[in-house]
Design a protein around this motif. Structure first.
Motif, PDB file in Angstrom:
ATOM      1  N   ASP A   1      51.884  13.751  90.637  1.00 24.39           N
ATOM      2  CA  ASP A   1      53.181  13.264  91.116  1.00 24.39           C
ATOM      3  C   ASP A   1      54.304  14.300  90.994  1.00 24.39           C
ATOM      4  O   ASP A   1      55.466  13.945  90.774  1.00 24.39           O
TER       5      ASP A   1
ATOM      6  N   SER B   1      53.950   7.412  98.748  1.00 19.72           N
ATOM      7  CA  SER B   1      53.431   6.609  97.648  1.00 19.72           C
ATOM      8  C   SER B   1      52.239   5.746  98.079  1.00 19.72           C
ATOM      9  O   SER B   1      52.268   5.120  99.129  1.00 19.72           O
TER      10      SER B   1
ATOM     11  N   LYS C   1      46.875   9.981  96.516  1.00 15.61           N
ATOM     12  CA  LYS C   1      47.005  11.366  96.046  1.00 15.61           C
ATOM     13  C   LYS C   1      46.340  11.586  94.683  1.00 15.61           C
ATOM     14  O   LYS C   1      45.621  12.555  94.493  1.00 15.61           O
TER      15      LYS C   1
ATOM     16  N   ASN D   1      49.636  17.328  93.103  1.00 19.61           N
ATOM     17  CA  ASN D   1      50.051  16.473  94.202  1.00 19.61           C
ATOM     18  C   ASN D   1      51.551  16.249  94.153  1.00 19.61           C
ATOM     19  O   ASN D   1      52.159  16.221  93.097  1.00 19.61           O
TER      20      ASN D   1
ATOM     21  N   PRO E   1      54.798  13.940  95.776  1.00 20.74           N
ATOM     22  CA  PRO E   1      55.158  12.742  96.524  1.00 20.74           C
ATOM     23  C   PRO E   1      56.188  13.012  97.612  1.00 20.74           C
ATOM     24  O   PRO E   1      57.217  13.646  97.344  1.00 20.74           O
TER      25      PRO E   1
END
Lengths: 270, 270
Positions: B136, B154, B158, B174, B176
């Motif tokens: 994230d 979201s 991921k 990853n 967002p």
């Protein structure tokens, strides 16, 4: 080495070929082959696709490993193997036959069942997310939602172990043991059956921590990687496990997969 | 059902039995068997251990799947299978034979090589830790250290994708995608070859988000799970991928493993 000269192994699957590749890679470790190329051909549905793979395998002097469940495709790959004199390893066939012979059951023969988006699949995805979100005890409240809490000092492999166990569908949380931090009351609340304490040989941990410091560009003689400090932390951890009544697992010299199997066995026995 | 009446499958391995269990589980999905028990016997080194497993398999009317590399143990299990009339599936044998016949190489026949603590192993462990720590987009600085950055809105999967790819040794981060947040400059710095943008069908994402809200005890009619908001986010994401010049992968209806294979293929081609 020329790319075309690599030892060529094709994987031919009506699903994604994950299982076949796992067997190929495990076998590969038994050999000293220097240069290998593994090509996955997935979602195979027609005899033409099979012929194409087999022609390439033949041209490049390799072999093929397959996971196909439909009888006509299985027959097609066997015929092509004979025609082109290429070795074809049937990864699931003998196991399917053992199921049929032993349990008198008939297979569904539906391709791509290996990675169905079923309940079990979503449970595993959710467990991985849970493990990632609850790495290193960020939220002590989550302890009460976990199936398993791994305890251990820094660098005892809590993170990769949590993730590995999460792949099996367990909601795993890990919590760092630090002598200077009082353990949260939630650890006593969930009860010892959901706890596992990790330990490791002190000298091995000193080496792991020194490596870690080096990779971070820090001096490796820091307190963090000293034998005294490591012994103090490990003693503190062992006392904590005892007071919590939780089983202890020694990870010294063990691969993550190996420790994970030991933990799964313990859980089953409880 | 009585535990003893379960369909019994033993795994007998001189390593941890991970490969054999993967094949057993993949095969199991082709059948409708209701109650199964899989027992792993690992680190097998003696013929006595083999006899013990085989006696249990015989008594419980099951079969055994094995990964053994030492010739005397392979011979022992075959003899016991004949003596007790129990099916024994050799998971690695045919693949080893294909290597020998095709590449004229001799296997090392060293047990437990499957999970050696080798360089490759440590690289994978490190990659998993990297993925967990950089889930994230917590630290945008890490973008420059990643082998691959997954972009997506979201609930587009991921996290589990990053972890799955990390198991293959890739350092995956990853990040967002949120219309209200400007993307960090580092995304342009690393170059499009290290980026993959994820997308998904809007209605499927609405369902996934509504489920998520429900599981969190929140009202599922929230803005977050509305079709308008989801479409807006997905449009924004697609435009961002285009401006970054990064390839886009549609995860709709795909299992994590399947998407991961697609990403690995793309990386190889670059």
């Amino acid at each position: 080495m020329n790319r075309e000269q690599a030892h060529f192994i094709a994987i031919c699957s009506d699903s994604v070929g994950e299982t076949a590749e796992a067997v190929v890679r495990a076998t590969l470790r038994q050999f000293e082959l220097q240069d290998t190329e593994i090509k996955r051909v997935m979602n195979v549905r027609t005899e033409d696709e099979i012929s194409e793979v087999m022609e390439e395998v033949h041209r490049r002097g390799g072999f093929v490993a397959y996971t196909l469940v439909q009888p006509e495709l299985r027959e097609a790959i066997r015929e092509e193997a004979v025609r082109l004199n290429v070795r074809a390893v049937d990864v699931m066939g003998p196991m399917m036959q053992a199921f049929i012979d032993t349990f008198n059951d008939t297979p569904k023969r539906l391709p791509g069942l290996l990675h169905r988006l079923d309940e079990d699949y979503f449970r595993r995805v959710e467990a991985v997310e849970f493990a990632v979100n609850n790495d290193d005890g960020k939220d002590v409240g989550a302890i009460l939602k976990a199936d398993l809490v791994l305890l251990g000092v820094s660098r005892v492999s809590k993170t990769p172990l949590s993730i590995f166990l999460a792949h099996k569908g367990l909601k795993v949380m890990n919590y760092p043991v630090v002598p200077e931090l009082a353990p949260p009351t939630q650890l006593r609340e969930i009860g010892s059956t959901k706890l596992v304490g990790l330990t490791i040989d002190a000298e091995q941990l000193v080496n792991i921590r020194a490596e870690r410091l080096k990779s971070m560009g820090l001096p490796d003689q820091a307190h963090y990687a000293s034998l005294d400090r490591v012994k103090q932390e490990l003693d503190y951890a062992r006392n904590l496990y005892e007071s919590l009544g939780c089983p202890m697992i020694d990870v010294t010299g063990r691969a993550i997969e190996e420790t994970a199997v030991l933990i799964m066995k313990q859980i089953k026995q409880r």
